[in-house]
Design a protein around this motif. Sequence first.
Motif, mmCIF file in Angstrom:
data_model
loop_
_atom_site.group_PDB
_atom_site.id
_atom_site.type_symbol
_atom_site.label_atom_id
_atom_site.label_comp_id
_atom_site.label_asym_id
_atom_site.label_seq_id
_atom_site.Cartn_x
_atom_site.Cartn_y
_atom_site.Cartn_z
ATOM 1 N N ILE A 1 -12.022 -1.846 -4.480
ATOM 2 C CA ILE A 1 -11.280 -2.764 -2.968
ATOM 3 C C ILE A 1 -10.758 -3.674 -3.724
ATOM 4 O O ILE A 1 -11.713 -4.949 -3.571
ATOM 5 N N GLY A 2 -9.772 -4.620 -3.841
ATOM 6 C CA GLY A 2 -9.417 -5.435 -3.923
ATOM 7 C C GLY A 2 -8.360 -5.257 -5.403
ATOM 8 O O GLY A 2 -9.252 -5.073 -5.742
ATOM 9 N N ARG B 1 -4.626 -3.370 0.861
ATOM 10 C CA ARG B 1 -3.435 -3.456 1.437
ATOM 11 C C ARG B 1 -2.396 -3.902 1.451
ATOM 12 O O ARG B 1 -1.434 -4.219 1.933
ATOM 13 N N ASN B 2 -2.005 -4.802 -0.617
ATOM 14 C CA ASN B 2 -0.896 -5.941 -0.019
ATOM 15 C C ASN B 2 -0.082 -4.588 -1.094
ATOM 16 O O ASN B 2 -0.704 -4.284 -2.937
ATOM 17 N N PRO B 3 0.745 -3.810 -0.979
ATOM 18 C CA PRO B 3 1.720 -2.710 -1.178
ATOM 19 C C PRO B 3 2.457 -3.436 -2.934
ATOM 20 O O PRO B 3 2.025 -2.795 -4.351
ATOM 21 N N GLU B 4 2.890 -4.962 -2.409
ATOM 22 C CA GLU B 4 3.173 -5.028 -4.021
ATOM 23 C C GLU B 4 2.117 -5.260 -5.202
ATOM 24 O O GLU B 4 2.422 -4.839 -6.711
ATOM 25 N N ALA B 5 1.019 -6.086 -4.558
ATOM 26 C CA ALA B 5 0.018 -6.068 -5.869
ATOM 27 C C ALA B 5 -0.312 -4.795 -6.388
ATOM 28 O O ALA B 5 -0.590 -4.643 -7.816
ATOM 29 N N ILE C 1 -9.005 3.007 1.914
ATOM 30 C CA ILE C 1 -10.010 3.705 1.625
ATOM 31 C C ILE C 1 -9.873 4.761 2.195
ATOM 32 O O ILE C 1 -10.410 5.221 2.859
ATOM 33 N N ASP C 2 -10.360 5.144 0.945
ATOM 34 C CA ASP C 2 -9.822 7.095 0.793
ATOM 35 C C ASP C 2 -10.963 7.883 0.295
ATOM 36 O O ASP C 2 -11.834 6.901 -0.111
ATOM 37 N N ALA D 1 -14.371 -6.242 -5.173
ATOM 38 C CA ALA D 1 -13.782 -7.158 -5.193
ATOM 39 C C ALA D 1 -12.118 -8.211 -4.393
ATOM 40 O O ALA D 1 -11.174 -8.032 -4.525
ATOM 41 N N ILE D 2 -13.089 -8.446 -3.279
ATOM 42 C CA ILE D 2 -12.569 -8.878 -1.865
ATOM 43 C C ILE D 2 -12.843 -10.648 -1.594
ATOM 44 O O ILE D 2 -14.455 -10.658 -1.984
#
Length: 270
Positions: free
Chosen positions: A6-7, A34-38, A54-55, A67-68
């Motif tokens: 997560i992150g 949340r960052n599509p580029e990352a 989160i799914d 890792a947030i």
Amino acid sequence: MKITFIGGGNMAAALISGIVRQAGSGANIHVVDRNPEALERLSQQYGVRTATAIDEQVGESEVVVLAIKPQQMREVAAELAPLLNRQLVLSIAAGIRSSDLSRWLGGYDAIVRTMPNTPALIGMGVTGLVAQTGVSEAQRAQADTVMRAVGKTVWLDDEAQIDPVTAVSGSGPAYVFFFLEAMQEAALQMGLNAEQGRELALATFTGAAQLAAQSDEPVEVLRQRVTSKGGTTHAAISSMEAAGVKEAIVAAMKAAAARGRELGEELGSN
């Protein structure tokens, strides 16, 4: 081992890189950010699966790595809690105490808190780890495997020791960089150019650290061997002792540990 991160920031990327290097594939790694580029960058580099939220795949993982940013932890924990069913939760978020994370996860106790440092980005980190009572021996081994992907691990008996670890190794790279800055500044003031000062300072620090790591003797003995009475090194050490450099460094590290405790209290009460 199926792992969800997560992150997807720098430390997560370092861990993923190390794990993929050992396993040969990123197929069992799932990254939520949340960052599509990352996510796109991680997918292309390491072949990991990705999601922007989160799914249910989180519930299928054996290890969930948090890792947030510390400020995001409470919100993420609320989303994560319903999906947990005895997976290992591995936190690399600075300042978040296991007891607070457990509370935000509804009393979940299969948690290992860690404190890595930035040399993990090149596979030369060191991480302090402490496990809650709900962590099994197999899960301790999983936590160790994950963090050893980016360097050495040191297990702690008490979470209170995390703050000293933060002061010594977590913040430690900044002390090294600070000392290197001073060495390079001195080199410039004494007539060397910037390139010469940088090369000499870096090679000296790297070589001395490796010598200490490979020697069975205490660093105090190694220092004394270089410090001939009346010589140049003796003049430098005497000057630093007169200026109280060692005492200042010890005080600074104690200040870092105290701030770590304060942050834990602040973040836990928010």
